[in-house]
Design an enzyme around this catalytic site. Structure first.
Site, PDB file in Angstrom:
ATOM      1  N   SER A 264      45.158  61.227  51.525  1.00  0.00           N
ATOM      2  CA  SER A 264      45.546  60.922  52.904  1.00  0.00           C
ATOM      3  C   SER A 264      46.828  61.556  53.412  1.00  0.00           C
ATOM      4  CB  SER A 264      45.628  59.414  53.097  1.00  0.00           C
ATOM      5  OG  SER A 264      44.339  58.909  53.288  1.00  0.00           O
TER       6      SER A 264
ATOM      7  N   LYS B 215      54.623  56.154  59.121  1.00  0.00           N
ATOM      8  CA  LYS B 215      53.239  55.678  59.115  1.00  0.00           C
ATOM      9  C   LYS B 215      53.225  54.157  59.259  1.00  0.00           C
ATOM     10  CE  LYS B 215      48.896  56.030  56.463  1.00  0.00           C
ATOM     11  NZ  LYS B 215      48.236  56.569  55.258  1.00  0.00           N
TER      12      LYS B 215
ATOM     13  N   SER C 140      43.995  59.394  55.861  1.00  0.00           N
ATOM     14  CA  SER C 140      44.287  58.362  56.827  1.00  0.00           C
ATOM     15  C   SER C 140      45.609  58.549  57.559  1.00  0.00           C
ATOM     16  CB  SER C 140      44.320  57.006  56.110  1.00  0.00           C
ATOM     17  OG  SER C 140      45.368  56.970  55.157  1.00  0.00           O
TER      18      SER C 140
HETATM   19  N1  GLN Z   1      39.817  59.257  52.481  1.00  0.00           N
HETATM   20  C1  GLN Z   1      40.022  58.457  51.301  1.00  0.00           C
HETATM   21  C2  GLN Z   1      39.527  57.052  51.570  1.00  0.00           C
HETATM   22  O1  GLN Z   1      38.957  56.848  52.569  1.00  0.00           O
HETATM   23  C3  GLN Z   1      41.469  58.471  50.911  1.00  0.00           C
HETATM   24  C4  GLN Z   1      42.305  57.611  51.775  1.00  0.00           C
HETATM   25  C5  GLN Z   1      43.739  57.607  51.378  1.00  0.00           C
HETATM   26  O2  GLN Z   1      44.208  58.480  50.669  1.00  0.00           O
HETATM   27  N2  GLN Z   1      44.439  56.582  51.830  1.00  0.00           N
HETATM   28  O3  GLN Z   1      39.709  56.172  50.796  1.00  0.00           O
END
Ligand code: GLN
Length: 484
Positions: free
Chosen positions: A175, A76, A151
């Site tokens: 995410s 990532k 994400s």
């Molecule tokens: N979707 C959540 C957010 O927008 C979690 C994102 C994540 O786990 N990095 O913060």
């Protein structure tokens, strides 16, 4: 080869059926063919990857290989990797070349794994659809008109499309698990403190945790063995004995007590997802598990609490991007304050700005007690809900996400709808518990459904045991999107 498990790849490499250079080239060719559609990678550097593969082949020839030596992984783009462009999905870091390796990257390096490239992600890991990346939307390999989740959507898309053997992700509120669910792969968010955050670009430090994303639970276990371990450079890294996360994979499930939280099966859950989860639970009963209904009464507060705490931490963490120390600087400005303002205004995208503003607001004088402090108190109650629940069960199961993958643009204008994508995953981060998602079938639109398994603190091995036994008896995790 592209459907082989990590274990099979490892033995194929050891038996010299294929070299690491050949395997790496195979994936690079697939990336060249398919990445223009899926946009799963932000950076590929064949020269570095092939040099690493060559070194791995030499190590294998010398008889010094470990289980992951020579296997190509995608990383990532939130992990600093020396010599690699590391963008975190942002214009702010659009041409930032990391001068050092994140702990996770150096662990893969030490294992002799090949870095195949950096995967696309929501900007600074803020999002649930991978539509906030400065480098464009990522597409879901099961239907390129649909989102891969976020994400870690680039990683999930790359794994599902067989553009890498497996990948890493990070999970602050879901995410790893949510994109794993939407792309039909397996992924784990480990217990907070298990994987070092050193060199992982910070979003909300008290919630961020890195983990594996792969095609099976067994593969995730092999990756966790490499990713975990104490690191003194992360003050929240836990000093514990090294575990073998594969140790319990083959244990029978008889006697396993599964808790089903009533609140996870209420309003808001799509009927098709609910049915697939019920079928998965029926399979677990056949495997000898027993089921108890439990309650996590503060579930409905998890999203609001998270959207106070995560932006608060983000507003503080992202203050380092000022146009001086890292990344983007506005080309024209009048004085220092103007340079800060313009660099940040131009370097950050909409969602990141929204979070910085919310975070700054809830931490400001007069609002701190009303929002931030209250949220911290409720966070404690949410963790207590799980502690109480684990008195009655060994693992908790339910849906990973309320629906299958939605269409690109579908939730673009409505941040709250987007935030609800993580309604079942966020509480796990707030409590610091381990959680994972595994594929358990397909919804009405033929898109994958994910089953979430939540474990007690440091109980990854039991969670993996439950996941692996299910995968021995079902074949959802082996399905491949058409044409790939
Ligand atoms: N979707 C959540 C957010 O927008 C979690 C994102 C994540 O786990 N990095 O913060």
């Amino acid at each position: 080869m592209i459907n082989a498990t990590l274990k099979h790849l490892s033995s194929a490499l050891a038996a010299k059926h294929i070299s690491s250079v050949e395997l790496t080239q195979l994936y690079l060719d697939r990336i060249a063919t398919h990445n223009p559609v899926f946009n799963a990678y932000t950076t590929v550097d064949a020269k570095i990857s092939l040099a690493q593969a060559q070194a791995a082949d030499a190590r294998i020839a010398a008889g010094l290989a470990g289980p992951l030596t020579g296997i190509p992984f995608a990383q990532k783009d939130i992990f600093c990797a020396k010599g690699w462009r590391t963008t975190c999905g942002s214009k702010m870091l659009g041409d930032f070349i990391a001068p050092y390796d994140a702990h996770v990257i150096s662990q893969f390096d030490r294992a002799g794994a090949v870095n195949l490239g950096k995967t696309n992600m929501d900007e600074f890991a803020m999002g649930s659809s991978n539509e906030t990346s400065y480098f464009g939307d990522v597409r879901n390999p099961w239907d390129p008109q649909r989102v891969p989740g976020g994400s870690s959507g680039g990683s999930a898309s790359a794994v599902a499309a067989r553009l890498c053997a497996a990948a890493t992700g990070t999970d602050t509120g879901g995410s790893i698990r949510q994109p794993a669910a939407l792309c039909g792969i397996s992924g784990i968010k480990p217990t907070y403190g298990t994987v070092s955050r050193y060199g992982m670009i910070a979003f909300a430090s008290s919630l961020d945790q890195a983990g594996p994303m792969a095609r099976s639970a067994e593969d995730c276990a092999l990756m966790l063995n490499v990713m975990t371990g104490f690191d003194e450079r992360d003050s929240t890294s836990l000093q514990r004995d090294q575990e073998d996360y594969s140790r319990d994979l083959n244990r029978p499930l008889s006697g396993l007590r599964i808790g089903l939280p009533r609140e996870f099966f209420a309003e808001g859950l799509s009927a098709d997802v609910g049915s697939r989860i019920a079928e998965a639970i029926a399979e677990y009963r056949k495997l000898g598990a027993t089921v108890v209904e439990i309650s996590l009464p503060n579930t409905r507060l998890a999203v609001p609490v998270y959207y106070v705490l995560a932006p608060a931490e983000a507003s503080s963490n992202l203050s380092r991007f000022d146009g001086v120390r890292y990344g983007y600087r506005a080309p024209e400005y009048t004085d220092l304050a103007d340079m800060y303002e313009k660099s940040r205004a131009q370097g950050f995208g909409e969602e990141v700005k929204r979070r910085i503003m919310i975070g700054t607001y809830v931490l400001s004088h007069g609002y701190y007690d009303a929002y931030y402090l209250q949220a911290q108190k409720i966070r404690r109650l949410i963790a207590q809900d799980f502690t109480d629940a684990f008195k009655q069960c060994d693992v908790i199961m339910g849906p990973t996400a309320p629906s299958t993958a939605f269409k690109l643009g579908e939730k673009g204008d409505d941040p709250v709808q987007m935030y609800l994508s993580d309604i079942y995953t966020i509480a796990v981060n707030l409590a610091g518990l381990p959680g994972m998602s595994i594929p358990c079938g397909f919804g009405d639109n033929a898109m994958p459904v994910g089953l979430q398994i939540i474990g007690n603190y440091f109980d990854e091995a039991r969670m993996l045991n439950a996941a692996h036994q299910y995968q021995l008896n079902t074949d959802w995790h082996t399905r491949c999107p058409q044409g790939l």
